[in-house]
Each structure stands twice: as structure tokens, then as C-alpha cells.
Design an enzyme around this catalytic site. Structure first.
Site, PDB file in Angstrom:
ATOM      1  N   HIS A   1      -1.585  -4.516   1.978  1.00 58.79           N
ATOM      2  CA  HIS A   1      -1.389  -4.407   0.533  1.00 58.79           C
ATOM      3  C   HIS A   1      -2.331  -3.331   0.001  1.00 58.79           C
ATOM      4  O   HIS A   1      -3.200  -2.843   0.739  1.00 58.79           O
ATOM      5  CB  HIS A   1      -1.696  -5.750  -0.160  1.00 58.79           C
ATOM      6  N   HIS A  35      -6.090   2.132  -0.802  1.00 61.19           N
ATOM      7  CA  HIS A  35      -6.009   2.093   0.654  1.00 61.19           C
ATOM      8  C   HIS A  35      -5.401   0.765   1.098  1.00 61.19           C
ATOM      9  O   HIS A  35      -5.364  -0.194   0.336  1.00 61.19           O
ATOM     10  CB  HIS A  35      -7.395   2.273   1.284  1.00 61.19           C
TER      11      HIS A  35
END
Length: 190
Positions: A46, A132
Site C-alpha cells: 500500500h 513508497h
């Protein structure tokens, strides 16, 4: 009953299943498994937008209704994977991640989510947003310094692009794998 460690909550961009599968295959072919101590389960991939930490579940679930109202006015947008990188020392990184290419829509979405959380009184980390996808943690002595940074692409060399269509309120379940549970899924406008 002792519930330690207590669950944490966070809002994150949900990656499509196809993107999770692609990234898992790509990472598995590009990096030796013994370079990191703990690899993240692909279903847990995620992009965190706001980490709330240890808060009362009923408070954050109620708040997610306000978040969903705000998000339904936001339009889905494409996002392209960039290259891998790490946080920590070069010879002993603590977090290995997949980055995304620069995306003004992603930065703006994060800003709005973050602001709404602050307005609600949540205490958030004030570090700059560095989007990220965490892939692994705890680099080992087998790691070759500097070799963890690679561009992410399909075998034919094309980048992987997906659409950001959902933000999710996740809850950690630290003793489980995958360890993130979806509590509330909030769609963006298509």
C-alpha cells in the site's frame, strides 16, 4: 485481557491486485530473498497517506465517514511505479521500498487527507511525504550495498502504471500475515 501490541490505524492508497502481483513477481526475480530479514506479504502492499497510530477504533471509524465524503469528490488518477530504494544506512537498510514517479495528484490527495486528519485532532508525523510501498525490512549482511536501487518495469522494459481508485482505513493485526485489515474502503470518483 492484554491486547498488546495494540493495533494501529492508517489511511492508505489501496493498490490493485494486479499491481500487487506484478510487484511481488518483479521483486522476487530481481532481489535475493536473504538480503532482508522480513519481507512484506504482497497483500499488505500500500502507500500510506496518514498514519494515525494507536487510537480508538470507534473514533477513527466514525471519522472515516467524513473522510469518505471528502474522497468521493476526488477523481481517480494514474500512478506509475518508479524505482526501488531504502531508508537507513547503505550497508544495513532498515526499510526496502518501491517508489512511484512524481505525481502531483498523489501529493495533493495526501495533503488533503493529512489536513483533514489534523483538523480532527489526530497527531501525525510531520516528516515530508515520501510515497513508497514497503517491500521488506531489516537488511542483512548478505546485502550488497548500493544494489537495492533498480528501476521497476515489465520484462519488455515498459513501466507499470495503475489507477489510484480507493483509499482504505487499515488496522494492523501484528501477529497475522497478511497483517493489515481493511476497515473502511473509500472510492474515488471515476
Amino acid at each position: 485481557m492484554n491486547d498488546w501490541p495494540r493495533p494501529h490505524y492508517f489511511f492508505a492508497v489501496k493498490l490493485p491486485d494486479e499491481t500487487k502481483s506484478f510487484l511481488s513477481r518483479w521483486v522476487g526475480g530481481a532481489f535475493p530473498k536473504d538480503w532482508f530479514g522480513r519481507w512484506v506479504h504482497p497483500l499488505d502492499y500500500h502507500i500510506t497517506m496518514a498514519f494515525l497510530g494507536n487510537v480508538k477504533e470507534n473514533k477513527v471509524k466514525d471519522f472515516s465517514l467524513r473522510m469518505a465524503d471528502m474522497l468521493k469528490e476526488e477523481t481517480a488518477f494514474p500512478l506509475t511505479l518508479g524505482e526501488t530504494g531504502y531508508f537507513g544506512k547503505k550497508d544495513s537498510p532498515r526499510v526496502f521500498w518501491a517508489g512511484v514517479q512524481d505525481s502531483p495528484p498523489l501529493a495533493e490527495l495526501q495533503r488533503k487527507i493529512f489536513r483533514l486528519c489534523l483538523d480532527e485532532g489526530f497527531r501525525l508525523d510531520q516528516k515530508p511525504f515520501r510515497p513508497h510501498i514497503t517491500l521488506a525490512r531489516k537488511g542483512t549482511e548478505h546485502l550488497e550495498p548500493g544494489s537495492v536501487v533498480k528501476p521497476i518495469h515489465h520484462p519488455e522494459g515498459t513501466p507499470h502504471t495503475f489507477f489510484v481508485e480507493q483509499v482504505v482505513l487499515y488496522k494492523t493485526a501484528r501477529r497475522e500475515s497478511p497483517k493489515y485489515q481493511e476497515l473502511v474502503v473509500m472510492p474515488l470518483k471515476k
